[in-house]
Design a protein around this motif. Structure first.
Motif, PDB file in Angstrom:
ATOM      1  N   LEU A  48       5.659   8.708   3.951  1.00  0.00           N
ATOM      2  CA  LEU A  48       5.494   9.395   5.220  1.00  0.00           C
ATOM      3  C   LEU A  48       4.721   8.493   6.164  1.00  0.00           C
ATOM      4  N   ASP A  49       5.240   8.330   7.367  1.00  0.00           N
ATOM      5  CA  ASP A  49       4.598   7.494   8.377  1.00  0.00           C
ATOM      6  C   ASP A  49       4.077   8.392   9.489  1.00  0.00           C
ATOM      7  N   ASP A  50       2.783   8.278   9.777  1.00  0.00           N
ATOM      8  CA  ASP A  50       2.155   9.107  10.795  1.00  0.00           C
ATOM      9  C   ASP A  50       1.128   8.255  11.536  1.00  0.00           C
ATOM     10  N   PRO A  51       0.971   8.440  12.835  1.00  0.00           N
ATOM     11  CA  PRO A  51       0.036   7.596  13.581  1.00  0.00           C
ATOM     12  C   PRO A  51      -1.428   7.797  13.223  1.00  0.00           C
ATOM     13  N   TYR A  52      -1.754   8.872  12.475  1.00  0.00           N
ATOM     14  CA  TYR A  52      -3.153   9.188  12.227  1.00  0.00           C
ATOM     15  C   TYR A  52      -3.632   8.839  10.828  1.00  0.00           C
ATOM     16  N   VAL A  53      -2.777   8.216  10.010  1.00  0.00           N
ATOM     17  CA  VAL A  53      -3.176   7.877   8.649  1.00  0.00           C
ATOM     18  C   VAL A  53      -2.282   6.759   8.134  1.00  0.00           C
ATOM     19  N   LEU A  54      -2.802   5.975   7.177  1.00  0.00           N
ATOM     20  CA  LEU A  54      -1.953   4.976   6.529  1.00  0.00           C
ATOM     21  C   LEU A  54      -0.844   5.694   5.774  1.00  0.00           C
ATOM     22  N   PRO A  55       0.315   5.043   5.573  1.00  0.00           N
ATOM     23  CA  PRO A  55       1.457   5.728   4.942  1.00  0.00           C
ATOM     24  C   PRO A  55       1.110   6.433   3.629  1.00  0.00           C
ATOM     25  N   SER A  63      12.975  17.133 -12.696  1.00  0.00           N
ATOM     26  CA  SER A  63      12.959  17.947 -13.910  1.00  0.00           C
ATOM     27  C   SER A  63      11.938  19.071 -13.832  1.00  0.00           C
ATOM     28  N   ASN A  64      10.966  18.926 -12.923  1.00  0.00           N
ATOM     29  CA  ASN A  64       9.943  19.960 -12.745  1.00  0.00           C
ATOM     30  C   ASN A  64      10.036  20.638 -11.381  1.00  0.00           C
ATOM     31  N   ALA A  65      11.077  20.307 -10.612  1.00  0.00           N
ATOM     32  CA  ALA A  65      11.295  20.888  -9.271  1.00  0.00           C
ATOM     33  C   ALA A  65      10.076  20.696  -8.374  1.00  0.00           C
ATOM     34  N   LEU A  66       9.466  19.491  -8.464  1.00  0.00           N
ATOM     35  CA  LEU A  66       8.244  19.206  -7.712  1.00  0.00           C
ATOM     36  C   LEU A  66       8.403  17.986  -6.821  1.00  0.00           C
ATOM     37  N   THR A  67       7.791  18.044  -5.659  1.00  0.00           N
ATOM     38  CA  THR A  67       7.558  16.865  -4.839  1.00  0.00           C
ATOM     39  C   THR A  67       6.050  16.676  -4.756  1.00  0.00           C
ATOM     40  N   ILE A  68       5.601  15.448  -4.939  1.00  0.00           N
ATOM     41  CA  ILE A  68       4.165  15.143  -4.919  1.00  0.00           C
ATOM     42  C   ILE A  68       3.911  14.096  -3.848  1.00  0.00           C
ATOM     43  N   ILE A  69       3.000  14.387  -2.947  1.00  0.00           N
ATOM     44  CA  ILE A  69       2.593  13.415  -1.936  1.00  0.00           C
ATOM     45  C   ILE A  69       1.252  12.828  -2.350  1.00  0.00           C
ATOM     46  N   GLN A  70       1.132  11.511  -2.252  1.00  0.00           N
ATOM     47  CA  GLN A  70      -0.136  10.865  -2.568  1.00  0.00           C
ATOM     48  C   GLN A  70      -0.712  10.267  -1.292  1.00  0.00           C
ATOM     49  N   GLN A  71      -1.827  10.800  -0.842  1.00  0.00           N
ATOM     50  CA  GLN A  71      -2.539  10.288   0.324  1.00  0.00           C
ATOM     51  C   GLN A  71      -3.881   9.747  -0.134  1.00  0.00           C
ATOM     52  N   ARG A  72      -4.083   8.457   0.006  1.00  0.00           N
ATOM     53  CA  ARG A  72      -5.333   7.854  -0.474  1.00  0.00           C
ATOM     54  C   ARG A  72      -6.341   7.611   0.658  1.00  0.00           C
ATOM     55  N   SER A  73      -5.868   7.272   1.826  1.00  0.00           N
ATOM     56  CA  SER A  73      -6.794   6.938   2.909  1.00  0.00           C
ATOM     57  C   SER A  73      -7.127   8.164   3.745  1.00  0.00           C
ATOM     58  N   PRO A  74      -8.346   8.220   4.274  1.00  0.00           N
ATOM     59  CA  PRO A  74      -8.709   9.349   5.144  1.00  0.00           C
ATOM     60  C   PRO A  74      -7.977   9.271   6.477  1.00  0.00           C
ATOM     61  N   VAL A  75      -7.883  10.408   7.134  1.00  0.00           N
ATOM     62  CA  VAL A  75      -7.261  10.471   8.453  1.00  0.00           C
ATOM     63  C   VAL A  75      -8.208   9.836   9.467  1.00  0.00           C
ATOM     64  N   ILE A  76      -7.645   9.233  10.509  1.00  0.00           N
ATOM     65  CA  ILE A  76      -8.457   8.645  11.575  1.00  0.00           C
ATOM     66  C   ILE A  76      -9.444   9.686  12.099  1.00  0.00           C
ATOM     67  N   LYS A  77     -10.680   9.267  12.301  1.00  0.00           N
ATOM     68  CA  LYS A  77     -11.734  10.183  12.724  1.00  0.00           C
ATOM     69  C   LYS A  77     -11.344  10.951  13.989  1.00  0.00           C
ATOM     70  N   GLY A  78     -11.504  12.257  13.933  1.00  0.00           N
ATOM     71  CA  GLY A  78     -11.206  13.099  15.079  1.00  0.00           C
ATOM     72  C   GLY A  78      -9.763  13.517  15.212  1.00  0.00           C
ATOM     73  N   GLU A  82      -4.522  17.109  14.454  1.00  0.00           N
ATOM     74  CA  GLU A  82      -3.206  16.594  14.831  1.00  0.00           C
ATOM     75  C   GLU A  82      -2.401  16.207  13.590  1.00  0.00           C
ATOM     76  N   PHE A  83      -3.095  15.600  12.611  1.00  0.00           N
ATOM     77  CA  PHE A  83      -2.423  15.222  11.370  1.00  0.00           C
ATOM     78  C   PHE A  83      -1.923  16.459  10.626  1.00  0.00           C
ATOM     79  N   ALA A  84      -2.766  17.497  10.543  1.00  0.00           N
ATOM     80  CA  ALA A  84      -2.379  18.728   9.855  1.00  0.00           C
ATOM     81  C   ALA A  84      -1.172  19.369  10.523  1.00  0.00           C
ATOM     82  N   LYS A  85      -1.133  19.353  11.845  1.00  0.00           N
ATOM     83  CA  LYS A  85       0.015  19.897  12.570  1.00  0.00           C
ATOM     84  C   LYS A  85       1.279  19.113  12.252  1.00  0.00           C
ATOM     85  N   ASN A  86       1.167  17.781  12.271  1.00  0.00           N
ATOM     86  CA  ASN A  86       2.329  16.942  11.963  1.00  0.00           C
ATOM     87  C   ASN A  86       2.820  17.165  10.536  1.00  0.00           C
ATOM     88  N   MET A  87       1.869  17.275   9.607  1.00  0.00           N
ATOM     89  CA  MET A  87       2.233  17.494   8.209  1.00  0.00           C
ATOM     90  C   MET A  87       2.925  18.842   8.035  1.00  0.00           C
TER      91      MET A  87
END
Length: 262
Positions: A48-55, A63-78, A82-87
């Motif tokens: 996922l590419d978003d202007p407020y966080v690294l990919p 087999s488990n009907a799951l999608t898992i997103i891994q976000q390691r870096s914090p969102v840009i301060k402030g 906006e990130f939550a809305k985009n997500m």
């Protein structure tokens, strides 16, 4: 927010549940996502590419009907709102039915410490307006007691997510530092509010921790996620999953100290 698939890959429409870690103290959510990815025959399908966080990397476990997103870096301060809305916009458009948010809370904020039964899992659910969920209660978890949808900061998040907030409602930095606003100021709260406003089923699984080696907390949070998924994924292998320690954990805290220094 844009999904960029790996060559020849795409998000599996059969994976109706999405697991999303929210960055917080101790990174327990990220460690749990590591554990789920390594143990559930998951494959990288894109990022996922978003202007407020690294990919953020996206994995499917068909087999488990799951999608898992891994976000390691914090969102840009402030920019968390906006990130939550985009997500939320992306997830709502991807056809996911149930979103499980994994996060940790500062142990220093825990008011009633009870370690008699080991790590206590807390939850917050969109099932009812007060955040309660009968299924979670039956699993022995406790609702996050400090959730109050009428409290100023939680109400602001809800109004903002639903498009009803006004400039007068804006929360200042000073407000966020107030003790009563601690939980509502965390990333999981913004994600919960915006996803809930989309009419999605959202469950937050939370645990208290401190900074340090929190791999044991990740195992327990992963167990909790599997317990939550079990009724709706009865035909998958979730019930009998055997945890496989991710290779990435071998270097989480660096190499062991040089014994010659002792």
């Amino acid at each position: 927010m844009k999904f960029i698939p790996e060559e020849g890959k795409h998000l599996n429409e059969e994976c109706s549940t999405l697991i999303l870690p929210a960055v917080s103290i101790g990174n327990v959510g990220q460690l749990t996502a590591d554990l789920l990815v390594s143990s559930m025959a998951s494959e990288k399908v894109g990022y996922l590419d978003d202007p407020y966080v690294l990919p953020c990397v996206a994995y499917d476990s068909p087999s488990n009907a799951l999608t898992i997103i891994q976000q390691r870096s914090p969102v840009i301060k402030g920019m968390m709102l906006e990130f939550a809305k985009n997500m939320a916009d992306f997830i709502a458009g991807s056809g996911k039915k149930h979103i499980i948010i994994l996060s940790s809370l500062d142990f220093g904020k825990w008011q009633k410490v009870d370690m008699s039964s080991g790590l206590q899992i807390y939850y917050l659910s969109s099932a009812n307006s007060n955040g309660a969920d009968e299924n979670c209660e039956q699993l022995g978890w406790k609702k996050l007691q400090d959730y109050d949808p009428s409290q100023k900061h939680w109400k602001y998040l809800n109004d903002l997510a639903e498009g009803n907030a006004t400039p007068e409602d804006t929360i200042s930095i000073e407000d966020e530092l107030e003790e009563e606003n601690y939980y509502a100021s965390l990333p999981f709260a913004a994600l919960f509010s915006f996803l809930k406003a989309k009419g999605l089923k959202v469950t937050c699984l939370l645990c208290y921790c401190s900074e340090g080696d929190n791999t044991s907390d990740a195992f327990q949070l992963a167990d909790a996620a599997c317990k939550l998924l079990k009724p709706s994924h009865s035909n998958s292998g979730i019930e009998g999953v055997k945890w496989q320690v991710p290779l990435s954990w071998m270097s989480v805290y660096g190499p062991p100290p040089d014994v010659s220094i002792f």
